[in-house]
Design a protein around this motif. Structure first.
Motif, PDB file in Angstrom:
ATOM      1  N   MET A 131       1.930  -8.782  -0.227  1.00 15.57           N
ATOM      2  CA  MET A 131       2.404  -7.623   0.531  1.00 15.57           C
ATOM      3  C   MET A 131       3.928  -7.574   0.644  1.00 15.57           C
ATOM      4  SD  MET A 131       0.200  -5.403   1.245  1.00 15.57           S
ATOM      5  CE  MET A 131      -1.059  -5.610   0.020  1.00 15.57           C
ATOM      6  N   THR A 132       4.607  -8.677   0.573  1.00 17.39           N
ATOM      7  CA  THR A 132       6.075  -8.651   0.585  1.00 17.39           C
ATOM      8  C   THR A 132       6.577  -7.920  -0.652  1.00 17.39           C
ATOM      9  OG1 THR A 132       6.133 -10.767   1.751  1.00 17.39           O
ATOM     10  CG2 THR A 132       8.169 -10.047   0.703  1.00 17.39           C
ATOM     11  N   ALA A 133       5.985  -8.224  -1.792  1.00 13.47           N
ATOM     12  CA  ALA A 133       6.360  -7.538  -3.033  1.00 13.47           C
ATOM     13  C   ALA A 133       6.011  -6.061  -2.938  1.00 13.47           C
ATOM     14  CB  ALA A 133       5.642  -8.170  -4.222  1.00 13.47           C
ATOM     15  N   PHE A 134       4.855  -5.763  -2.357  1.00 15.72           N
ATOM     16  CA  PHE A 134       4.448  -4.363  -2.242  1.00 15.72           C
ATOM     17  C   PHE A 134       5.391  -3.581  -1.328  1.00 15.72           C
ATOM     18  CE2 PHE A 134       2.137  -0.782  -0.514  1.00 15.72           C
ATOM     19  CZ  PHE A 134       1.734  -0.163  -1.687  1.00 15.72           C
ATOM     20  N   VAL A 135       5.797  -4.185  -0.220  1.00 14.74           N
ATOM     21  CA  VAL A 135       6.715  -3.509   0.707  1.00 14.74           C
ATOM     22  C   VAL A 135       8.060  -3.242   0.025  1.00 14.74           C
ATOM     23  CG1 VAL A 135       8.059  -3.795   2.832  1.00 14.74           C
ATOM     24  CG2 VAL A 135       5.614  -4.296   2.823  1.00 14.74           C
ATOM     25  N   LEU A 136       8.586  -4.235  -0.685  1.00 17.17           N
ATOM     26  CA  LEU A 136       9.851  -4.036  -1.400  1.00 17.17           C
ATOM     27  C   LEU A 136       9.710  -2.937  -2.452  1.00 17.17           C
ATOM     28  CD1 LEU A 136      10.980  -7.733  -1.785  1.00 17.17           C
ATOM     29  CD2 LEU A 136      12.110  -5.957  -0.420  1.00 17.17           C
ATOM     30  N   PHE A 137       8.601  -2.957  -3.176  1.00 21.90           N
ATOM     31  CA  PHE A 137       8.355  -1.904  -4.155  1.00 21.90           C
ATOM     32  C   PHE A 137       8.231  -0.547  -3.454  1.00 21.90           C
ATOM     33  CE2 PHE A 137       5.311   0.893  -6.248  1.00 21.90           C
ATOM     34  CZ  PHE A 137       6.004   1.141  -7.428  1.00 21.90           C
ATOM     35  N   GLY A 138       7.505  -0.519  -2.349  1.00 22.79           N
ATOM     36  CA  GLY A 138       7.293   0.724  -1.615  1.00 22.79           C
ATOM     37  C   GLY A 138       8.580   1.361  -1.135  1.00 22.79           C
ATOM     38  N   ILE A 139       9.507   0.548  -0.678  1.00 23.51           N
ATOM     39  CA  ILE A 139      10.803   1.075  -0.228  1.00 23.51           C
ATOM     40  C   ILE A 139      11.536   1.717  -1.401  1.00 23.51           C
ATOM     41  CG2 ILE A 139      13.095   0.437   0.648  1.00 23.51           C
ATOM     42  CD1 ILE A 139      11.595  -1.776   2.290  1.00 23.51           C
ATOM     43  N   GLY A 140      11.618   1.003  -2.508  1.00 17.61           N
ATOM     44  CA  GLY A 140      12.294   1.542  -3.685  1.00 17.61           C
ATOM     45  C   GLY A 140      11.591   2.767  -4.238  1.00 17.61           C
ATOM     46  N   ALA A 141      10.260   2.715  -4.324  1.00 20.06           N
ATOM     47  CA  ALA A 141       9.490   3.834  -4.874  1.00 20.06           C
ATOM     48  C   ALA A 141       9.616   5.076  -3.998  1.00 20.06           C
ATOM     49  CB  ALA A 141       8.022   3.439  -5.020  1.00 20.06           C
ATOM     50  N   THR A 142       9.602   4.896  -2.685  1.00 19.41           N
ATOM     51  CA  THR A 142       9.748   6.035  -1.775  1.00 19.41           C
ATOM     52  C   THR A 142      11.096   6.709  -1.973  1.00 19.41           C
ATOM     53  OG1 THR A 142       8.284   5.002  -0.149  1.00 19.41           O
ATOM     54  CG2 THR A 142       9.747   6.746   0.656  1.00 19.41           C
ATOM     55  N   PRO A 185      -2.225  -4.560   6.268  1.00 19.04           N
ATOM     56  CA  PRO A 185      -2.344  -4.646   4.819  1.00 19.04           C
ATOM     57  C   PRO A 185      -3.705  -4.242   4.254  1.00 19.04           C
ATOM     58  CG  PRO A 185      -1.224  -6.579   5.683  1.00 19.04           C
ATOM     59  CD  PRO A 185      -1.734  -5.802   6.862  1.00 19.04           C
ATOM     60  N   ALA A 186      -4.756  -4.347   5.033  1.00 22.39           N
ATOM     61  CA  ALA A 186      -6.090  -3.979   4.548  1.00 22.39           C
ATOM     62  C   ALA A 186      -6.184  -2.483   4.273  1.00 22.39           C
ATOM     63  CB  ALA A 186      -7.144  -4.391   5.570  1.00 22.39           C
ATOM     64  N   TRP A 187      -5.347  -1.670   4.893  1.00 22.56           N
ATOM     65  CA  TRP A 187      -5.382  -0.217   4.702  1.00 22.56           C
ATOM     66  C   TRP A 187      -4.739   0.224   3.390  1.00 22.56           C
ATOM     67  CZ3 TRP A 187      -3.574   2.038  10.062  1.00 22.56           C
ATOM     68  CH2 TRP A 187      -4.528   1.717  11.036  1.00 22.56           C
ATOM     69  N   VAL A 188      -3.953  -0.633   2.777  1.00 28.29           N
ATOM     70  CA  VAL A 188      -3.217  -0.250   1.566  1.00 28.29           C
ATOM     71  C   VAL A 188      -4.164   0.232   0.474  1.00 28.29           C
ATOM     72  CG1 VAL A 188      -1.721  -1.121  -0.270  1.00 28.29           C
ATOM     73  CG2 VAL A 188      -1.258  -1.728   2.089  1.00 28.29           C
ATOM     74  N   LYS A 189      -5.339  -0.343   0.396  1.00 27.77           N
ATOM     75  CA  LYS A 189      -6.293   0.043  -0.656  1.00 27.77           C
ATOM     76  C   LYS A 189      -6.687   1.516  -0.573  1.00 27.77           C
ATOM     77  CE  LYS A 189     -10.318  -1.497   1.936  1.00 27.77           C
ATOM     78  NZ  LYS A 189     -11.278  -2.532   2.107  1.00 27.77           N
ATOM     79  N   TYR A 190      -6.500   2.154   0.595  1.00 28.41           N
ATOM     80  CA  TYR A 190      -6.823   3.574   0.727  1.00 28.41           C
ATOM     81  C   TYR A 190      -5.757   4.470   0.098  1.00 28.41           C
ATOM     82  CZ  TYR A 190     -10.340   1.924   3.978  1.00 28.41           C
ATOM     83  OH  TYR A 190     -11.406   1.275   4.543  1.00 28.41           O
ATOM     84  N   PHE A 191      -4.572   3.936  -0.131  1.00 27.29           N
ATOM     85  CA  PHE A 191      -3.474   4.702  -0.708  1.00 27.29           C
ATOM     86  C   PHE A 191      -3.208   4.368  -2.167  1.00 27.29           C
ATOM     87  CE2 PHE A 191      -2.579   4.667   3.823  1.00 27.29           C
ATOM     88  CZ  PHE A 191      -2.285   5.995   4.063  1.00 27.29           C
ATOM     89  N   VAL A 192      -3.411   3.117  -2.532  1.00 19.71           N
ATOM     90  CA  VAL A 192      -3.021   2.639  -3.856  1.00 19.71           C
ATOM     91  C   VAL A 192      -4.135   1.801  -4.441  1.00 19.71           C
ATOM     92  CG1 VAL A 192      -1.296   1.313  -5.127  1.00 19.71           C
ATOM     93  CG2 VAL A 192      -0.623   2.525  -3.069  1.00 19.71           C
ATOM     94  N   SER A 193      -4.418   2.016  -5.718  1.00 20.93           N
ATOM     95  CA  SER A 193      -5.364   1.129  -6.392  1.00 20.93           C
ATOM     96  C   SER A 193      -4.565   0.243  -7.340  1.00 20.93           C
ATOM     97  CB  SER A 193      -6.418   1.925  -7.157  1.00 20.93           C
ATOM     98  OG  SER A 193      -5.834   2.594  -8.238  1.00 20.93           O
ATOM     99  N   THR A 251       3.490   1.968   2.337  1.00 18.45           N
ATOM    100  CA  THR A 251       4.458   0.917   2.683  1.00 18.45           C
ATOM    101  C   THR A 251       4.343   0.556   4.160  1.00 18.45           C
ATOM    102  OG1 THR A 251       5.941   1.733   0.966  1.00 18.45           O
ATOM    103  CG2 THR A 251       6.906   0.292   2.628  1.00 18.45           C
ATOM    104  N   VAL A 252       4.229   1.560   5.017  1.00 13.57           N
ATOM    105  CA  VAL A 252       4.064   1.305   6.449  1.00 13.57           C
ATOM    106  C   VAL A 252       2.749   0.561   6.687  1.00 13.57           C
ATOM    107  CG1 VAL A 252       3.688   2.413   8.699  1.00 13.57           C
ATOM    108  CG2 VAL A 252       5.520   3.217   7.196  1.00 13.57           C
TER     109      VAL A 252
END
Length: 191
Positions: free
Chosen positions: A80-91, A43-51, A36-37
């Motif tokens: 990425m806005t959707a991913f950040v919102l999901f990331g907050i909830g998922a965390t 945003p290019a780094w997200v692929k290293y955490f999530v597929s 999420t961070v």
């Protein structure tokens, strides 16, 4: 006379399983928070955490427990806005689940120390019920926020109420535990 079921090994197995599941949830919490961070910072780094299984036609379905968001996909990249919102909830949800398994592990560990009717176990059971209720609540709140930010198509407000029901049942059991503690204290020394 019926043969008694030997359950001597079950507490050991349950202790190991709850501890392993707790650790997996804490690792998932840390990875989701890092992803999420990264989505905010780079945003290019997200692929290293999530597929993602991202398709332009139908988007990427992001889901943890009963909370889900359908993130839009453009040029093979997830919104990425959707991913950040999901990331907050998922965390938050993963941290709550890790806390549930932590309390369960502590209750199982204390089982060999005498009676299960202790104030510490009553508090642990209360926390399990409380956290269980908050898992679907966090999902519901994040779904509403996601719908407001991303639009009605992005987040479905259809969370399962399993956690709510389990939480209420566990909170009721906490009352029985408290009653058991009182009864045990009342009869202590009488026999």
């Amino acid at each position: 006379m019926k043969k008694m079921l030997n359950m001597a090994g079950i507490p050991k197995i349950a202790k190991v399983v709850t501890k392993v599941v707790e650790i997996f949830h804490w690792v998932g919490t840390a990875l989701m928070a890092a992803a999420t961070v990264c989505a905010l910072v780079s945003p290019a780094w997200v692929k290293y955490f999530v597929s993602f299984e991202a398709k332009e036609c139908c988007g990427a379905e992001l889901e943890v427990y009963s909370f889900s968001i359908r993130a839009a996909v453009e040029n093979g990249k997830v919104d990425m806005t959707a991913f950040v919102l999901f990331g907050i909830g998922a965390t938050l949800i993963l941290a709550l689940m890790a806390a549930i398994f932590h309390e369960m592990s502590a209750m199982i560990s204390s089982a060999g120390e005498g009676t299960p009717f202790s104030e510490a176990n009553a508090k642990r059971l209360y926390k399990v019920g409380f956290y269980s209720i908050f898992v679907p609540v966090v999902g519901m709140v994040m779904s509403v926020i996601s719908r407001l930010v991303l639009g009605a198509e992005a987040a479905e407000i259809a969370n399962g109420l399993d956690g709510l029901v389990v939480g209420l049942v566990v909170l009721c059991m906490t009352q029985f535990f408290c009653h058991g503690i009182k009864l045990e204290n009342d009869v202590e020394g009488l026999v």
